[in-house]
Design a protein around this motif. Structure first.
Motif, PDB file in Angstrom:
ATOM      1  N   ALA A 266     -97.201  55.567 -18.990  1.00 46.63           N
ATOM      2  CA  ALA A 266     -96.133  56.448 -18.501  1.00 46.63           C
ATOM      3  C   ALA A 266     -95.422  55.791 -17.325  1.00 46.63           C
ATOM      4  CB  ALA A 266     -96.710  57.800 -18.079  1.00 46.63           C
ATOM      5  N   ARG A 270     -91.313  59.362 -15.995  1.00 46.31           N
ATOM      6  CA  ARG A 270     -92.015  60.301 -16.863  1.00 46.31           C
ATOM      7  C   ARG A 270     -93.073  61.091 -16.089  1.00 46.31           C
ATOM      8  NH1 ARG A 270     -89.329  61.547 -21.476  1.00 46.31           N
ATOM      9  NH2 ARG A 270     -88.540  59.668 -22.489  1.00 46.31           N
ATOM     10  N   ARG A 271     -93.792  60.422 -15.210  1.00 46.44           N
ATOM     11  CA  ARG A 271     -94.825  61.116 -14.445  1.00 46.44           C
ATOM     12  C   ARG A 271     -94.217  62.156 -13.507  1.00 46.44           C
ATOM     13  NH1 ARG A 271     -97.419  55.923 -14.119  1.00 46.44           N
ATOM     14  NH2 ARG A 271     -96.398  55.553 -12.114  1.00 46.44           N
ATOM     15  N   ILE A 273     -91.301  63.663 -13.911  1.00 49.00           N
ATOM     16  CA  ILE A 273     -90.768  64.748 -14.738  1.00 49.00           C
ATOM     17  C   ILE A 273     -91.884  65.703 -15.135  1.00 49.00           C
ATOM     18  CG2 ILE A 273     -89.777  65.282 -16.994  1.00 49.00           C
ATOM     19  CD1 ILE A 273     -88.069  62.793 -16.747  1.00 49.00           C
ATOM     20  N   ALA A 274     -93.020  65.160 -15.576  1.00 49.64           N
ATOM     21  CA  ALA A 274     -94.147  66.018 -15.946  1.00 49.64           C
ATOM     22  C   ALA A 274     -94.641  66.820 -14.752  1.00 49.64           C
ATOM     23  CB  ALA A 274     -95.276  65.150 -16.513  1.00 49.64           C
ATOM     24  N   GLN A 275     -94.702  66.197 -13.597  1.00 50.79           N
ATOM     25  CA  GLN A 275     -95.182  66.896 -12.399  1.00 50.79           C
ATOM     26  C   GLN A 275     -94.232  68.018 -11.991  1.00 50.79           C
ATOM     27  OE1 GLN A 275     -95.598  64.318  -9.021  1.00 50.79           O
ATOM     28  NE2 GLN A 275     -96.200  65.946  -7.637  1.00 50.79           N
ATOM     29  N   LEU A 277     -91.891  69.564 -13.859  1.00 46.92           N
ATOM     30  CA  LEU A 277     -91.817  70.628 -14.861  1.00 46.92           C
ATOM     31  C   LEU A 277     -93.033  71.532 -14.778  1.00 46.92           C
ATOM     32  CD1 LEU A 277     -90.390  68.810 -18.018  1.00 46.92           C
ATOM     33  CD2 LEU A 277     -89.196  70.309 -16.428  1.00 46.92           C
ATOM     34  N   THR A 278     -94.206  70.940 -14.594  1.00 44.55           N
ATOM     35  CA  THR A 278     -95.406  71.757 -14.434  1.00 44.55           C
ATOM     36  C   THR A 278     -95.315  72.620 -13.187  1.00 44.55           C
ATOM     37  OG1 THR A 278     -96.705  70.028 -15.520  1.00 44.55           O
ATOM     38  CG2 THR A 278     -97.911  71.677 -14.270  1.00 44.55           C
ATOM     39  N   GLY A 379     -86.176  58.700 -19.385  1.00 43.97           N
ATOM     40  CA  GLY A 379     -86.375  60.126 -19.205  1.00 43.97           C
ATOM     41  C   GLY A 379     -85.087  60.804 -18.775  1.00 43.97           C
TER      42      GLY A 379
END
Length: 512
Positions: A266, A270-271, A273-275, A277-278, A379
Motif C-alpha cells: 500500500a 492509500r494508507r 485514504i483508508a485511515q 475514511l475509517t 488514489g
C-alpha cells in the motif's frame, strides 16, 4: 656551626625547591605544547571531518507521518543554491519536489532512491558550505530505512509446545468444521482431530461426528485403543485452528493454488485514504438527502457558449454572459463547472453550511474553497478551487482542468489540496446514476453527483398556464452527505433546495 648547618640546610632546601619548580614548569609547558598540537591535529578536517548541515524529511502535509524518496535530482558533489530542487518525495497526498533552503554542496545522500517509510525528521542528506571539502563530511549514525523492494521481516516462530492429544491421533492439520459438528464436539468434549472428515475439501460434517460418537459407544469398557483418523498430508507451516478456513490457507512456495493471494504494498496515499475514511465513518454521524435537478437550462447555455455569441444587455435583467466579456468563441465548460459554481453561490447565500468541526467544536469559515475529487493511479485526491464564489465559469473551468492534470501527474503543491470547506464528487461520467459519498473531515458536507438521464414528464407550459405538457427533461440526481452535528436535516434540505434553484438558473450563478 649549628647556625651554618641550619643555613646550609635552608639553602639546600631552597635550591631543591627552585629546581623542582623549574622542572614542573618545563613539564607543564611541554604538556601544553603537546596538548595544543594534539587538539590542532584532531580538529583538522582531514582527521575529524567537516561539520555538515542535515537535510531532514519535512512535513509536507498536515496528515503526513512518513514519506517515500522517489528520485534524487542532485548527485553527491553537486553545488546547490537556495531554491534548487533536491529530490522528489511521495507524501500521503501527492508527489512533491523538495527544495533546498541554503546554498552549499550536496555532500552525502543518506536515503537512496526508492526508500519507503522515511519518518518525519529523519536525515536524508548532508550538505556542507561552499569552499569546504565535501568528501570529508562527518556521517552520523543512521537508523535503518526500509527500501522499496525489501520483503517484510518474518517473526521467528516460537518453539513447538508438546501436545497432550491422545495417543494414536493423526498429525495436526487444518480443521474445517461445520457449525453443527463444532457444537456436538464441544458438547461431548471430543477431540476434533479424531474425526475422519468426509465433506468437501476436508470439511468435518455432522454425520462424521455422529459416526465417531457411535463408534465410541460400541467400544466395550476396559482398555481400548482410541479411534484414529486417517492421516492426511498437511502442508508445513499451516496454522491449526478450530475455525473453518475457506478459502484454503495460502501456502508459501505454491503459487496458483486455490485460495492463494498476492500481497500488494500500500502506498502512503492509500494508507491515508483508508485511515481517514475509517475515521470519517466511525466518528462522523452521516446524514443523507437527495434531490433531482433539471439540467435543461445548463445544457442550453453550454451549447450557446460553445458556439460563441455576444451578450445582449437588457436593463433590469441579469446579464449571464458578463463573465465572458461580451464576445467569446468556443468557450468550453462542463456540467461539473456549473455544479461547482452553484455550490459556491449557495454556500455564500447560506453561510451556516460553510462550517467545519474541530476539537473545540464548530468553526464558521470566512472563505469558500471547493474541493473536487480527482481519481488518480495512486488514489483519490481533492484539489481545491479557492474563492470559487467570486470566480466566473470560464475561470473555474480553467482552474479545475489545470488542477486535475496536476493531480494525475502527482505535482500538486500542498496549498493546492489543503484547506477545503466543501467537497464535490462526480461519477456521472462513468454512468453512475446516484451514490452516497463519505465526508472528508473536518468538512461538514460532500455532494455526490450522478449522471444525467432523459425522462418524459408532465410540466406546465408557462407560469400562467395550468395545463401540463409532456416534455423531455434532463435530470440529474445529487446526494448530500452532511455531518449531523453541524448540518441537521432541515438545513440540509434547504441547502439542496437553494442549490437546485441556482443550478437550474445558471444565468444567475455565472456572475462573480
Amino acid at each position: 656551626m649549628a647556625a651554618c648547618i641550619r643555613l646550609g640546610r635552608g639553602a639546600l632546601t631552597l635550591i631543591t625547591y627552585n629546581k623542582l619548580l623549574s622542572q614542573s614548569k618545563l613539564v607543564t609547558q611541554s604538556k601544553y605544547v603537546l596538548t595544543s598540537s594534539f587538539r590542532c591535529v584532531f580538529q583538522s578536517p582531514s582527521v575529524c571531518g567537516v561539520t555538515p548541515l542535515n537535510v531532514q524529511m519535512p512535513a509536507l502535509s498536515p496528515t503526513m507521518e512518513e514519506g517515500n524518496i522517489v528520485k534524487w535530482l542532485k548527485k553527491e558533489g553537486d553545488e546547490v543554491a537556495a531554491g534548487d530542487a533536491l529530490c522528489e518525495i511521495e507524501t500521503d497526498k501527492a508527489m512533491v519536489v523538495l527544495e533546498s533552503n541554503d546554498d552549499g554542496v550536496l555532500a552525502k545522500i543518506l536515503v537512496q532512491d526508492g526508500s519507503q517509510g522515511v519518518r518525519l525528521g529523519t536525515p536524508i542528506a548532508l550538505m556542507v558550505a561552499e569552499g569546504e571539502d565535501w568528501k570529508q563530511v562527518e556521517i552520523p549514525p543512521l537508523d535503518p530505512v526500509r527500501p522499496a523492494s525489501a520483503p517484510p521481516t518474518a517473526e521467528v516462530p516460537a518453539p513447538p509446545v508438546a501436545s497432550t492429544r491422545p495417543p494414536g491421533a493423526s498429525a495436526l492439520q487444518p480443521l474445517r468444521l461445520s457449525p453443527a459438528a463444532r457444537h456436538i464436539l464441544d458438547t461431548h468434549g471430543l477431540d476434533p482431530h479424531l474425526v475422519k472428515a468426509t465433506g468437501p475439501r476436508g470439511l468435518t460434517t455432522k454425520e462424521d461426528v455422529l459416526k465417531l460418537l457411535n463408534q465410541r459407544d460400541k467400544v466395550p469398557s476396559g482398555p481400548s485403543a482410541p479411534v484414529t483418523a486417517a492421516p492426511t498430508p498437511s502442508p508445513p507451516g499451516v496454522p491449526t485452528t478450530g475455525r473453518p478456513s475457506y478459502p484454503p490457507v495460502s501456502v508459501p512456495g505454491k503459487p496458483g493454488a486455490p485460495g492463494t493471494f498476492t500481497e500488494i504494498p500500500a502506498s502512503n496515499v492509500r494508507r491515508v485514504i483508508a485511515q481517514r475514511l475509517t475515521q470519517s465513518k466511525s466518528t462522523i454521524p452521516h446524514s443523507y438527502a437527495s434531490v433531482e435537478c433539471d439540467l435543461g437550462a445548463v445544457m442550453k447555455l453550454r451549447k450557446q457558449l460553445a458556439k460563441g455569441f455576444e451578450a445582449a444587455e437588457t436593463p433590469g435583467t441579469i446579464d449571464f454572459c458578463t463573465d465572458f466579456s461580451h464576445v467569446q468563441e468556443n468557450i468550453k465548460v462542463s456540467v461539473n463547472d456549473f455544479i461547482i459554481k452553484a455550490v459556491a453561490v449557495t454556500l455564500r447565500e447560506m453561510p451556516e453550511v460553510n462550517v467545519t468541526w474541530s476539537a473545540e467544536g464548530p468553526q464558521a469559515l470566512d472563505s469558500i474553497h471547493i474541493s473536487i475529487a480527482v481519481a488518480t493511479q495512486r488514489g483519490l485526491i481533492t484539489p481545491i478551487i479557492k474563492d470559487a464564489a467570486n470566480k466566473g465559469l470560464q475561470e473555474i473551468a480553467a482552474t479545475a482542468k489545470a488542477l486535475a492534470q496536476k493531480a494525475r501527474d502527482g505535482k500538486l503543491l500542498p496549498e493546492e489540496y489543503q484547506g477545503g470547506s466543501f467537497s464535490i464528487s462526480n461519477l456521472g461520467m462513468f454512468g453512475i446514476s446516484g451514490f452516497s459519498a463519505v465526508i472528508n473531515p473536518p468538512q461538514a458536507c460532500i455532494l455526490a453527483v450522478g449522471g444525467t438521464r432523459a425522462e418524459l414528464r408532465l410540466t406546465p407550459q408557462n407560469q400562467d398556464s395550468l395545463t401540463p405538457v409532456l416534455c423531455t427533461q434532463q435530470l440529474m440526481t445529487t446526494t448530500l452527505s452532511s455531518d449531523r452535528r453541524l448540518v441537521d436535516d432541515d438545513l440540509a434540505s434547504r441547502f439542496l433546495e437553494k442549490f437546485r434553484a441556482n443550478l437550474e438558473r445558471p444565468q444567475h450563478t455565472s456572475l462573480p
